[in-house]
Design a protein around this motif. Structure first.
Motif, PDB file in Angstrom:
ATOM      1  N   CYS A 122     -28.623 -57.153 115.158  1.00  0.00           N
ATOM      2  CA  CYS A 122     -29.889 -57.439 114.172  1.00  0.00           C
ATOM      3  C   CYS A 122     -29.674 -57.456 112.835  1.00  0.00           C
ATOM      4  O   CYS A 122     -29.502 -57.287 112.514  1.00  0.00           O
ATOM      5  CB  CYS A 122     -30.603 -56.130 114.772  1.00  0.00           C
ATOM      6  SG  CYS A 122     -32.102 -56.055 113.894  1.00  0.00           S
ATOM      7  N   ILE A 157     -30.187 -56.391 118.868  1.00  0.00           N
ATOM      8  CA  ILE A 157     -30.945 -56.676 118.934  1.00  0.00           C
ATOM      9  C   ILE A 157     -32.157 -56.364 120.635  1.00  0.00           C
ATOM     10  O   ILE A 157     -33.322 -55.325 120.022  1.00  0.00           O
ATOM     11  CB  ILE A 157     -32.220 -58.288 118.711  1.00  0.00           C
ATOM     12  CG1 ILE A 157     -31.504 -58.775 120.066  1.00  0.00           C
ATOM     13  CG2 ILE A 157     -31.779 -59.222 117.394  1.00  0.00           C
ATOM     14  CD1 ILE A 157     -32.605 -60.028 120.451  1.00  0.00           C
ATOM     15  N   ALA A 180     -36.291 -57.502 115.386  1.00  0.00           N
ATOM     16  CA  ALA A 180     -35.008 -57.428 116.364  1.00  0.00           C
ATOM     17  C   ALA A 180     -36.386 -57.380 117.610  1.00  0.00           C
ATOM     18  O   ALA A 180     -35.999 -58.202 118.371  1.00  0.00           O
ATOM     19  CB  ALA A 180     -34.740 -55.883 116.475  1.00  0.00           C
ATOM     20  N   ARG A 225     -36.312 -60.784 120.706  1.00  0.00           N
ATOM     21  CA  ARG A 225     -36.283 -60.611 121.759  1.00  0.00           C
ATOM     22  C   ARG A 225     -37.258 -60.681 122.490  1.00  0.00           C
ATOM     23  O   ARG A 225     -37.081 -61.597 123.222  1.00  0.00           O
ATOM     24  CB  ARG A 225     -36.872 -58.764 121.854  1.00  0.00           C
ATOM     25  CG  ARG A 225     -35.280 -57.822 121.967  1.00  0.00           C
ATOM     26  CD  ARG A 225     -35.808 -56.222 122.350  1.00  0.00           C
ATOM     27  NE  ARG A 225     -36.518 -55.921 122.257  1.00  0.00           N
ATOM     28  CZ  ARG A 225     -37.042 -54.862 120.375  1.00  0.00           C
ATOM     29  NH1 ARG A 225     -35.777 -54.563 119.683  1.00  0.00           N
ATOM     30  NH2 ARG A 225     -38.140 -54.438 120.727  1.00  0.00           N
TER      31      ARG A 225
END
Length: 143
Positions: A58, A66, A74, A78
């Motif tokens: 992250c 993440i 994050a 994703r």
């Protein structure tokens, strides 16, 4: 006429007020990215996404992947990983794109290069230095 002391007190109070409320504005009020917290329907693709997300750092937290981070960035990453895997890209292609965008630091396993060599060499140097100091200390006690 207003005195300088009065202005400084008012200015200090305003500064404290602004700095005190700034953490409230750290995250946006926007909803999370579409696939930030939603798994893909295809279990095989979701497994690929999860495996890749566990290896990406992250950029806000820096100490979490993440997959584990609650930071808004994050969540966006994703979502990006899941969207690209759903679109047919391989985890390697996605990783390469993220490294090109954010640098090697985003990976928990950076490649050996001139920039990352200190990350790989420093632990070995520190171990050698510790062994040398321990040996010298034990030698001195043995006399």
């Amino acid at each position: 006429m207003i005195g300088l002391g009065f202005l400084l007190r008012r200015g200090s109070a305003a500064l404290v007020l602004v700095l005190g409320t700034s953490p409230a504005f750290a995250d946006s009020s926007l909803p999370p990215a579409p696939l930030a917290n939603v798994q893909l329907k295809d279990p095989a693709k979701e497994a690929q996404a999860q495996a890749l997300m566990a290896t990406l750092r992250c950029v806000v937290c820096q100490g979490q992947s993440i997959a584990d981070s609650n930071a808004e960035m994050a969540g966006d990453m994703r979502s990006l990983v899941r969207t690209r895997i759903e679109g047919g890209q391989s985890p390697t292609q996605i990783r390469d794109w993220l490294i090109a965008r954010y640098g090697d630091y985003i990976s928990y396993d950076p490649p050996l290069s001139a920039l990352t060599a200190p990350l790989w060499i420093a632990p070995l140097v520190l171990l050698a230095l510790g062994a040398w100091l321990a040996r010298a200390s034990f030698k001195r006690r043995g006399r």
